[in-house]
Design an enzyme around this catalytic site. Structure first.
Site, PDB file in Angstrom:
ATOM      1  N   ASP A 168     -36.427 -60.025   1.236  1.00 41.91           N
ATOM      2  CA  ASP A 168     -35.985 -61.116   2.109  1.00 41.91           C
ATOM      3  C   ASP A 168     -36.733 -62.407   1.757  1.00 41.91           C
ATOM      4  O   ASP A 168     -37.760 -62.393   1.062  1.00 41.91           O
ATOM      5  CB  ASP A 168     -36.274 -60.701   3.564  1.00 41.91           C
ATOM      6  CG  ASP A 168     -35.369 -61.370   4.567  1.00 41.91           C
ATOM      7  OD1 ASP A 168     -34.711 -62.368   4.217  1.00 41.91           O
ATOM      8  OD2 ASP A 168     -35.326 -60.905   5.727  1.00 41.91           O
ATOM      9  N   ASP A 189     -26.488 -63.140   7.798  1.00 44.73           N
ATOM     10  CA  ASP A 189     -27.039 -62.562   9.033  1.00 44.73           C
ATOM     11  C   ASP A 189     -25.981 -62.465  10.116  1.00 44.73           C
ATOM     12  O   ASP A 189     -26.249 -61.921  11.189  1.00 44.73           O
ATOM     13  CB  ASP A 189     -28.194 -63.426   9.546  1.00 44.73           C
ATOM     14  CG  ASP A 189     -29.513 -62.968   8.968  1.00 44.73           C
ATOM     15  OD1 ASP A 189     -29.548 -61.914   8.312  1.00 44.73           O
ATOM     16  OD2 ASP A 189     -30.522 -63.673   9.167  1.00 44.73           O
TER      17      ASP A 189
HETATM   18  C1  DGJ Z   1     -33.518 -61.943   7.962  1.00 48.11           C
HETATM   19  C2  DGJ Z   1     -32.586 -60.925   7.393  1.00 48.11           C
HETATM   20  O1  DGJ Z   1     -31.423 -61.521   6.949  1.00 48.11           O
HETATM   21  C3  DGJ Z   1     -32.332 -59.867   8.450  1.00 48.11           C
HETATM   22  O2  DGJ Z   1     -31.383 -58.951   7.980  1.00 48.11           O
HETATM   23  C4  DGJ Z   1     -33.630 -59.194   8.746  1.00 48.11           C
HETATM   24  O3  DGJ Z   1     -34.094 -58.513   7.621  1.00 48.11           O
HETATM   25  C5  DGJ Z   1     -34.640 -60.218   9.217  1.00 48.11           C
HETATM   26  N1  DGJ Z   1     -34.756 -61.314   8.305  1.00 48.11           N
HETATM   27  C6  DGJ Z   1     -35.989 -59.579   9.387  1.00 48.11           C
HETATM   28  O4  DGJ Z   1     -36.965 -60.489   9.659  1.00 48.11           O
END
Ligand code: DGJ
Length: 736
Positions: free
Chosen positions: A479, A549
């Site tokens: 991430d 997301d």
């Molecule tokens: C952002 C990601 O896109 C989510 O899927 C998740 O992993 C969160 N960060 C976790 O902090």
């Protein structure tokens, strides 16, 4: 496929069955662009394509045997300042303050296959006859910078990959202020420009406008390719659509700051520039040093947008993505993020994993919160050791329990970041990007580590290796949750600070390279607060990426539809999440959530233990369905049929390579009362084959491919014995 050089006319013709790309040495020794488009016959002399006469009295001309104005001449790598007034492909600041360059043809090499780009992701070949590469060697006699313009033509499809290498062959230092990967002068401007833009949770929506005189551009200055704009651009003829017409696609294999620009001049020629964003770029090039630009890929087709996308899909799936997972069906996963967020214990995780394994799910992914003092997003980043309060036997202990349940285990990292409240930051406050004496901006309460420094990258590698080395982690979600600010490195002198953004990305690529080499069986999924780095650069290391997301099925129709213009279905992370959805509060049927998520890598991201037994049964069926169809979905030929941006229904389909099977996804957004009859014209089928069409277990009948493609599939059949459909309904049609 062939690259022909006509020595007499100093003309190069690169062609395959689909495209021709022709250039020539101009009378002043610079390189001129003659043609890019559908394949044309090779001929001895293309000089009729050279339009050298100054167009107006106001044009300035270069001295020489034949006065020449570069103002409107189509060039291969235009420079500003000597009669060309368009935005240039490069700008080189020399010791005397001059920024003028004059690159003249010296020599060329034609080589089979495709050379590697050192330290950078790029397309590749597996056999020499898959591509041929032309390297033009140009030199500026005054500043002694040598340019290698590199063009690879692939044998299949209308694909040309380009990059540029600068070498300082002189004795004085210069600064590269601009070094684009691609400069493409087109002879007219009758194009619609399509960019893929949005925001967090709303990524890659296509936006279209007609080209106009002046500049149109998209870019990123955030240190990643960004949610806001993707490093991808389409120019299409106004009459072209998904199924026919001339389309040009331009894609940059890069994950950092980029610029994609089209400039239409007074005489309606169009200059496309694509490469590293020159804003905040200043690369010091000392004598003997070289600088390699990222690779840009151009695709031409006269068969419409779907065909352009399929060309990118095949290339990026097979000759950009690498490793053992490239050709494998992807595991169906459950990710605990939207199920628990930071609120979990090992017991809770195991309960979720147990229900998931009973549903047939294959991989459990433990997301954020397993390490350091990471109880919220305010602490812990950088401390890549399991939190013993949460995971008493560490990562290995939990992973073994999950493996005992019959699932593989995957883990989340955010390698490039640290929180102020972390051991890493307390020990190494100088490891972040920041400007001494100035405020440090935080994003999600975190700082960005200085990945332009090899000692920082090395320390993160060692920590990650400790976790991965025992082989229990078979998947990594990488991430990156904030943009870069205060971009200054403690590791570089003042006159090299303009290099930090690019060196940062090189550091990210370097760490990916080390990890994927050390752990070749691990499946990597890239992520950047959803889709802020969903780009070809990362596809080289991670064959799939978290698309967004936003997990709402209806929003995902748009996001996945937009993403599909460049990126293959096998690269799109797509999960079934809770209803009402956490990002938009919308309630959608479980079937629709799956019917959208099927067109991707597929997984779940919700607390299965809160579902009813009927819902769990439905999930078992979905998992079974995906297991039998994911080969076709992830590796078949994908077509967009109806856009979610233009109406209340959307559809897409994927067809097997032998055209014996296909799956069609049809989705209603909002329903209307007393709806009209609807037929959906399919495509890509064998017209002479008889297909049995099913929707779930219901057989709709046998139809010839030509019927389904010309008459269409009737989508307005009764739903549950009434004519009334409902909002957010969807269907998957199976054709065999
Ligand atoms: C952002 C990601 O896109 C989510 O899927 C998740 O992993 C969160 N960060 C976790 O902090």
């Amino acid at each position: 496929m062939s690259i022909l050089y006509n020595e007499k006319n100093q003309t190069f013709h690169l062609f395959n069955d689909t495209i021709s790309y022709i250039m020539t040495v101009l009378p002043n020794g610079q390189m001129g662009q003659l043609y890019f488009g559908k394949k044309i016959h090779p001929r001895e002399d293309y000089s009729y394509l050279l339009e050298l006469n100054p167009r107006s009295m106001a044009s300035c001309v270069l001295d020489g045997e034949r006065p020449l104005s570069l103002e409107h001449v189509k060039q291969e790598y235009g420079v500003y300042g000597s009669s060309d007034y368009r935005f240039p492909a490069t700008e080189i600041l020399q010791e005397n303050g001059s920024r003028i360059s004059d690159f003249r043809y010296q020599d060329h090499r034609i080589t089979p296959g495709k050379p590697k780009l050192s330290g950078l992701p790029a397309t590749y070949t597996e056999a020499e006859d898959e591509a041929e590469t032309l390297t033009l060697i140009l030199k500026d006699p005054v500043n002694e910078i040598e340019l290698e313009l590199c063009y690879t033509i692939f044998s299949q499809g209308g694909i040309l990959a380009r990059s540029v290498r600068f070498s300082n062959r002189g004795t004085s230092t210069v600064h590269l202020l601009k070094a684009m990967s691609l400069c493409m002068d087109l002879p007219d401007c009758d194009y619609d420009w399509i960019q893929f833009s949005g925001a967090w949770a709303r990524e890659r929506h296509p936006k279209m406008r007609h080209l106009e005189q002046g500049i149109q551009a998209i870019s990123s200055m955030r240190g990643h390719s960004s949610h806001e704009h993707n490093p991808f651009l389409i120019l299409k003829r106004p009459s072209a659509d998904e199924f026919q017409g001339e389309v040009l696609g331009f894609s940059l294999i890069y994950s950092g700051n980029f610029l994609a620009q089209a400039e239409v001049d007074t005489h309606d020629t169009t200059r496309v520039l694509l490469g590293i964003n020159p804003e905040w770029f200043d690369w010091k090039l000392q004598p003997g040093e070289t600088f390699q630009t990222p690779e840009a890929v151009m695709v031409y087709t006269d068969r419409g947008l779907n065909h352009m996308s399929q060309t990118f899909h095949r290339l990026y799936q097979k000759r950009l993505a690498r490793g053992v997972w490239r050709d494998r069906e992807r595991p169906i996963l459950i990710n605990n993020w939207e199920a628990t967020y930071f609120d979990f214990t090992e017991e809770k995780i195991l309960k979720l994993a147990k229900t998931a394994t009973e549903a047939g799910i294959e991989l459990f992914v433990l997301d954020d919160g397993w390490f350091g003092k990471r109880l919220s997003d305010r602490s812990g980043l950088g401390d890549w050791k399991a939190n013993p309060d949460r995971l008493p036997q560490g990562i290995n202990g939990l992973a073994e329990k999950i493996e005992d349940l019959g699932m593989k285990f995957g883990l989340w990292f955010e390698p490039e970041m640290t929180n102020e409240d972390s051991d890493l930051y307390r020990q190494h406050p100088d490891w972040i990007l920041s400007v001494p004496g100035r405020a440090k901006s935080q994003g999600r309460h975190q700082y960005v580590l200085d990945f332009s420094r090899s000692d920082v990258v090395d320390a993160i590698f060692q920590m990650m290796r400790e976790i991965l080395k025992d082989g229990h982690v078979s998947y990594v979600k990488w991430d990156m949750n904030r943009s870069i600010t205060e971009c200054l490195s403690a590791g570089l002198p003042a006159d090299r600070q303009g290099e930090v953004f690019h060196r940062y990305i090189l550091g990210v690529y370097g760490l990916y390279e080390r990890l994927t080499t050390a752990f070749p069986n691990v499946l990597f999924e890239s992520c950047a607060s959803g889709g802020a780095r969903f780009d070809p650069g990362l596809l080289y290391y991670a064959p799939q990426g978290w698309t967004s997301d936003d997990t709402d099925a209806i929003e995902r129709l748009k996001i996945q539809y937009g993403t599909s213009y460049c990126y293959p279905i096998s690269s799109m992370g797509s999960h079934v999440s809770a209803s009402p959805n956490h990002q938009v509060g919308r309630s959608t049927p479980l079937s629709t959530r799956a019917n959208v998520a099927f067109f991707g890598t597929f997984g779940y991201e919700l607390d299965l233990n809160r579902l009813s037994s009927d819902e769990l049964e439905e999930i078992k069926e979905q998992v079974k369905f995906m297991k039998s169809w994911r080969g076709l979905i992830q590796f078949g030929t994908f077509y967009r049929l109806q856009s979610p941006f233009t109406g209340e229904s959307a559809s897409w389909m994927t067809v097997s390579s032998d055209r014996s099977q296909a799956l069609v996804g049809w989705y209603r957004i909002l329903n209307t009362a007393n709806p009209p009859y609807t037929r959906l014209k399919l495509t890509g089928l064998d017209p002479d084959r008889l297909y049995t069409v099913r929707e779930g277990k219901r057989i709709l009948g046998d139809f010839y491919g030509d019927e389904l493609m010309n008459v269409g599939l009737i989508t307005s059949q009764k739903v549950k014995d009434t004519n009334v459909g409902f909002d957010f309904e969807s269907k998957i049609y199976i054709l065999q």
